[in-house]
Design a protein around this motif. Structure first.
Motif, short mmCIF file in Angstrom:
data_model
loop_
_atom_site.label_atom_id
_atom_site.label_comp_id
_atom_site.label_asym_id
_atom_site.label_seq_id
_atom_site.Cartn_x
_atom_site.Cartn_y
_atom_site.Cartn_z
N TYR A 197 14.30 7.10 22.11
CA TYR A 197 14.76 6.01 22.98
C TYR A 197 16.03 5.36 22.42
CZ TYR A 197 14.93 1.44 25.21
OH TYR A 197 15.34 0.33 25.89
N PHE A 198 16.98 5.07 23.33
CA PHE A 198 18.14 4.26 22.96
C PHE A 198 18.73 3.63 24.21
CE2 PHE A 198 22.74 3.72 22.44
CZ PHE A 198 22.76 2.85 21.36
N ASP A 199 18.81 2.32 24.22
CA ASP A 199 19.49 1.56 25.27
C ASP A 199 19.06 1.99 26.68
OD1 ASP A 199 21.19 -0.38 26.26
OD2 ASP A 199 22.93 0.97 26.31
N LYS A 200 17.77 1.93 26.93
CA LYS A 200 17.17 2.21 28.24
C LYS A 200 17.29 3.67 28.69
CE LYS A 200 18.09 -2.53 29.78
NZ LYS A 200 18.74 -3.39 30.79
N LYS A 201 17.59 4.56 27.76
CA LYS A 201 17.65 5.99 28.06
C LYS A 201 16.82 6.75 27.02
CE LYS A 201 20.61 5.88 31.55
NZ LYS A 201 21.99 6.35 31.38
N CYS A 202 16.44 7.97 27.38
CA CYS A 202 15.68 8.82 26.47
C CYS A 202 16.52 10.06 26.16
CB CYS A 202 14.35 9.24 27.10
SG CYS A 202 13.26 7.83 27.41
N TYR A 203 16.47 10.50 24.90
CA TYR A 203 17.31 11.61 24.46
C TYR A 203 16.47 12.67 23.74
CZ TYR A 203 21.08 8.43 25.54
OH TYR A 203 21.92 7.57 26.20
N TYR A 204 16.80 13.90 24.06
CA TYR A 204 16.13 15.05 23.43
C TYR A 204 17.18 15.84 22.66
CZ TYR A 204 13.91 19.62 22.96
OH TYR A 204 13.43 20.81 22.46
N PHE A 205 16.95 16.05 21.37
CA PHE A 205 17.85 16.83 20.52
C PHE A 205 17.19 18.19 20.26
CE2 PHE A 205 18.77 12.41 19.91
CZ PHE A 205 20.15 12.34 19.81
N SER A 206 17.82 19.23 20.76
CA SER A 206 17.19 20.56 20.70
C SER A 206 17.05 21.06 19.26
CB SER A 206 18.01 21.57 21.50
OG SER A 206 19.20 21.93 20.81
N LEU A 207 16.10 21.94 19.09
CA LEU A 207 15.88 22.56 17.78
C LEU A 207 16.47 23.96 17.70
CD1 LEU A 207 12.17 21.45 17.22
CD2 LEU A 207 14.26 20.36 16.37
N GLY A 208 16.95 24.46 18.84
CA GLY A 208 17.52 25.80 18.88
C GLY A 208 18.91 25.79 19.49
N ARG A 209 19.66 26.82 19.24
CA ARG A 209 21.03 26.93 19.76
C ARG A 209 21.06 27.80 21.02
NH1 ARG A 209 21.57 27.64 14.11
NH2 ARG A 209 22.87 26.06 13.08
N THR A 210 21.97 27.47 21.92
CA THR A 210 22.16 28.27 23.13
C THR A 210 23.53 27.97 23.72
OG1 THR A 210 21.13 28.95 25.21
CG2 THR A 210 21.15 26.59 24.72
N THR A 211 23.89 28.65 24.81
CA THR A 211 25.17 28.42 25.47
C THR A 211 25.13 27.13 26.27
OG1 THR A 211 24.54 29.61 27.48
CG2 THR A 211 25.47 30.92 25.68
N TRP A 212 26.31 26.69 26.71
CA TRP A 212 26.39 25.42 27.45
C TRP A 212 25.60 25.50 28.76
CZ3 TRP A 212 28.16 23.44 32.11
CH2 TRP A 212 28.36 22.04 32.17
N HIS A 213 25.76 26.59 29.49
CA HIS A 213 25.08 26.71 30.78
C HIS A 213 23.56 26.81 30.62
CE1 HIS A 213 28.59 26.89 33.37
NE2 HIS A 213 29.17 27.67 32.47
N LYS A 214 23.11 27.51 29.60
CA LYS A 214 21.67 27.59 29.36
C LYS A 214 21.13 26.24 28.89
CE LYS A 214 21.28 32.55 28.42
NZ LYS A 214 20.94 33.59 27.43
N ALA A 215 21.93 25.52 28.12
CA ALA A 215 21.53 24.17 27.70
C ALA A 215 21.41 23.25 28.90
CB ALA A 215 22.54 23.63 26.70
N LYS A 216 22.37 23.36 29.81
CA LYS A 216 22.35 22.55 31.04
C LYS A 216 21.08 22.85 31.84
CE LYS A 216 25.16 21.70 35.21
NZ LYS A 216 24.28 22.29 36.23
N ALA A 217 20.73 24.14 31.97
CA ALA A 217 19.53 24.53 32.71
C ALA A 217 18.26 24.05 32.00
CB ALA A 217 19.50 26.05 32.89
N ALA A 218 18.25 24.12 30.67
CA ALA A 218 17.08 23.68 29.90
C ALA A 218 16.83 22.19 30.11
CB ALA A 218 17.27 23.99 28.42
N CYS A 219 17.91 21.40 30.13
CA CYS A 219 17.76 19.97 30.38
C CYS A 219 17.23 19.71 31.79
CB CYS A 219 19.09 19.26 30.19
SG CYS A 219 19.67 19.17 28.48
N GLU A 220 17.75 20.44 32.75
CA GLU A 220 17.31 20.26 34.13
C GLU A 220 15.83 20.60 34.30
OE1 GLU A 220 20.09 22.68 36.23
OE2 GLU A 220 21.67 21.14 36.21
N GLU A 221 15.35 21.59 33.56
CA GLU A 221 13.92 21.93 33.61
C GLU A 221 13.06 20.78 33.09
OE1 GLU A 221 13.23 25.58 31.55
OE2 GLU A 221 14.32 26.80 33.01
#
Length: 207
Positions: A88-112
């Motif tokens: 939590y930070f300033d009324k938002k929630c953040y997830y820091f991934s443990l694995g590496r991937t491309t930008w588009h796959k990261a975007k899709a992972a967040c959307e999931e």
């Protein structure tokens, strides 16, 4: 003869009285057994009914607990007790991934996860992610894929009027570098979108 006849009749009378007494005793015993059985049946039915009611109530409470957490849970886990990997930070929630991937796959992972790549629109948020990323490289939701040199935040936040933190000399668009990530001391850098690094997802605090 009369005396013997009298004795016989007396014996028959005694036998009949004993038989009647035994019948009454058996009848009393059977009646008590029947009443006991009836009472046990009634008690069993009542117990089953109460157990069923309690079980139903417990199931209802369990379902409510899964969807309606207590205020204490939300004080400890503002992003939701079921999302403890989110910070939590300033009324938002953040997830820091443990694995590496491309930008588009990261975007899709967040959307999931019903979120999007992080939008860094203030120095306070920059300081938060900069401290958390510890000099590793993390994708953020900034790209100029749609129009070269026209950087856009993926949630529609106005890039031109908000905070930026580019590394000196960046973005330089070397080799079609259309996606932004944090690197070094948390400064922004543009790199090709197929590069693999960690990523940060962002979402509002659950209502």
């Amino acid at each position: 003869m009369d005396e013997e006849h009298l004795h016989d009749e007396l014996r028959v009378f005694k036998d009949r009285s004993f038989f009647q007494l035994k019948l009454r005793s058996f009848f009393t015993v059977y009646l008590l057994l029947a009443l006991s059985f009836l009472l046990i049946t009634v008690l069993f039915a009542v117990s089953i009914s109460k157990v069923s009611a309690v079980s139903s109530q417990l199931h209802k409470v369990h379902l409510e607990q899964k969807t309606n957490y207590s205020s204490t849970d939300y004080l400890l886990f503002p992003c939701g007790p079921g999302s403890r990997e989110w910070e939590y930070f300033d009324k938002k929630c953040y997830y820091f991934s443990l694995g590496r991937t491309t930008w588009h796959k990261a975007k899709a992972a967040c959307e999931e996860m019903h979120s999007h790549l992080a939008i860094i629109d203030s120095y306070a948020k920059q300081s938060f992610v900069m401290f958390r990323t510890r000099n590793e490289r993390f994708w953020i939701g900034l790209t100029d894929e749609n129009s070269e040199g026209e950087w856009e935040w993926i949630d529609g936040t106005d890039y031109k009027s908000t905070f930026t933190f580019w590394k000196e000399g960046e973005p330089n668009d070397s080799s079609n570098e259309d996606c932004a990530h944090l690197w070094g001391l948390g400064q922004w850098n543009d790199v090709y979108c197929s590069y693999e690094c960690y990523y940060i997802c962002e979402k509002p605090v659950p209502a």
